[in-house]
Design a protein around this motif. Sequence first.
Motif, short mmCIF file in Angstrom:
data_model
loop_
_atom_site.label_atom_id
_atom_site.label_comp_id
_atom_site.label_asym_id
_atom_site.label_seq_id
_atom_site.Cartn_x
_atom_site.Cartn_y
_atom_site.Cartn_z
N GLN A 1 7.95 6.77 -2.03
CA GLN A 1 6.80 5.95 -2.90
C GLN A 1 7.35 4.89 -3.93
OE1 GLN A 1 6.00 9.35 -5.39
NE2 GLN A 1 4.40 10.23 -3.82
N ILE A 2 8.58 4.89 -4.29
CA ILE A 2 9.03 3.73 -4.91
C ILE A 2 9.01 2.50 -4.19
CG2 ILE A 2 10.83 2.81 -6.22
CD1 ILE A 2 11.39 5.42 -7.41
N TYR A 3 9.55 2.66 -2.75
CA TYR A 3 9.67 1.60 -1.84
C TYR A 3 8.50 1.26 -1.61
CZ TYR A 3 11.41 -0.48 2.54
OH TYR A 3 11.61 -1.49 3.40
N SER A 4 7.55 1.96 -1.19
CA SER A 4 5.98 1.22 -0.92
C SER A 4 5.51 0.40 -2.23
CB SER A 4 4.92 2.47 -0.68
OG SER A 4 4.69 3.25 -1.57
N ARG A 5 6.01 0.74 -3.53
CA ARG A 5 5.43 0.13 -4.62
C ARG A 5 5.94 -1.45 -4.73
NH1 ARG A 5 5.39 4.88 -8.57
NH2 ARG A 5 6.90 3.33 -9.79
N LEU A 6 7.32 -1.68 -4.34
CA LEU A 6 7.87 -2.84 -4.36
C LEU A 6 7.06 -3.90 -3.69
CD1 LEU A 6 11.81 -1.68 -3.72
CD2 LEU A 6 10.57 -2.56 -6.03
N PRO A 7 6.76 -5.10 -4.70
CA PRO A 7 5.80 -5.96 -3.55
C PRO A 7 6.65 -6.41 -2.56
CG PRO A 7 6.39 -6.55 -6.01
CD PRO A 7 7.24 -5.12 -5.57
N GLU A 8 7.65 -6.91 -2.32
CA GLU A 8 7.98 -7.39 -1.09
C GLU A 8 7.82 -6.35 0.09
OE1 GLU A 8 11.94 -5.94 -3.17
OE2 GLU A 8 9.98 -7.25 -3.60
N ASN A 9 7.96 -5.09 -0.25
CA ASN A 9 7.62 -4.34 0.88
C ASN A 9 6.42 -3.53 1.08
OD1 ASN A 9 10.71 -3.84 1.07
ND2 ASN A 9 10.51 -2.07 -0.49
N ALA A 10 5.60 -3.97 0.04
CA ALA A 10 4.25 -3.77 0.25
C ALA A 10 3.42 -4.90 1.19
CB ALA A 10 3.36 -3.81 -1.02
N GLU A 11 4.22 -6.19 0.98
CA GLU A 11 3.79 -7.29 2.00
C GLU A 11 4.26 -6.68 3.55
OE1 GLU A 11 5.17 -10.68 0.55
OE2 GLU A 11 4.09 -10.70 -1.43
N LYS A 12 5.24 -6.19 3.61
CA LYS A 12 5.78 -6.02 4.91
C LYS A 12 4.97 -4.91 5.59
CE LYS A 12 10.59 -7.02 3.98
NZ LYS A 12 11.90 -6.43 3.65
N MET A 13 4.77 -3.87 4.84
CA MET A 13 3.78 -2.80 5.23
C MET A 13 2.43 -3.27 5.67
SD MET A 13 5.06 0.69 3.18
CE MET A 13 3.61 0.18 1.96
N LEU A 14 1.88 -4.14 4.80
CA LEU A 14 0.48 -4.69 5.28
C LEU A 14 0.64 -5.57 6.58
CD1 LEU A 14 -0.77 -5.85 1.86
CD2 LEU A 14 -1.60 -3.95 3.33
N GLU A 15 1.68 -6.18 6.70
CA GLU A 15 1.89 -6.92 8.02
C GLU A 15 1.82 -5.93 9.39
OE1 GLU A 15 1.79 -10.26 8.74
OE2 GLU A 15 1.11 -10.56 6.78
N ARG A 16 2.71 -4.77 9.04
CA ARG A 16 2.96 -4.09 10.16
C ARG A 16 1.53 -3.36 10.54
NH1 ARG A 16 7.29 -0.38 7.87
NH2 ARG A 16 8.84 -2.18 7.62
N VAL A 17 0.59 -3.19 9.49
CA VAL A 17 -0.77 -2.67 9.82
C VAL A 17 -1.75 -3.64 10.25
CG1 VAL A 17 -2.78 -1.91 8.39
CG2 VAL A 17 -0.50 -1.14 7.64
#
Length: 141
Positions: A123-139
């Motif tokens: 949950q914390i990993y997904s809330r970090l701004p740089e990781n959220a951007e990476k996840m959105l790119e994967r989606v």
Amino acid sequence: DYSVKLSARPAKKLEELDGGMGSRTALLHVLEKVPRKSASFHEEEEQRRDVESKAMQPPAAPAFAGEVVSEALPGQAPALKDELQELQQNVLSRKALLREQGLTLKQIKEDSQLNNWILQVNQIYSRLPENAEKMLERVKE
């Protein structure tokens, strides 16, 4: 131009084989030759869908179960990173402790404290701004 459609339900015939060795089933399919609907109907339908999809607003990025995407404010990132490192350290030390106690990998994976910490790390990993951007790119891919 023609197409084929099923005009009746398949007729089923059950036949006993000689010698009582079982039975055999046959199905009779009755098909009907019918004029094909104009191909332009399908083309018009596809064009209509294309126009509708282009006019629609793109859907929001999907949220995954247990995740809160980009909820952290920019000033919170260092605190989240510290908490993330602490939880990761807790996970590693807990796994080492359980291994020393002789637990199997399956038993270690079933440890409730360990699973809670791993859930918090995710949950914390997904809330970090740089990781959220990476996840959105994967989606998007």
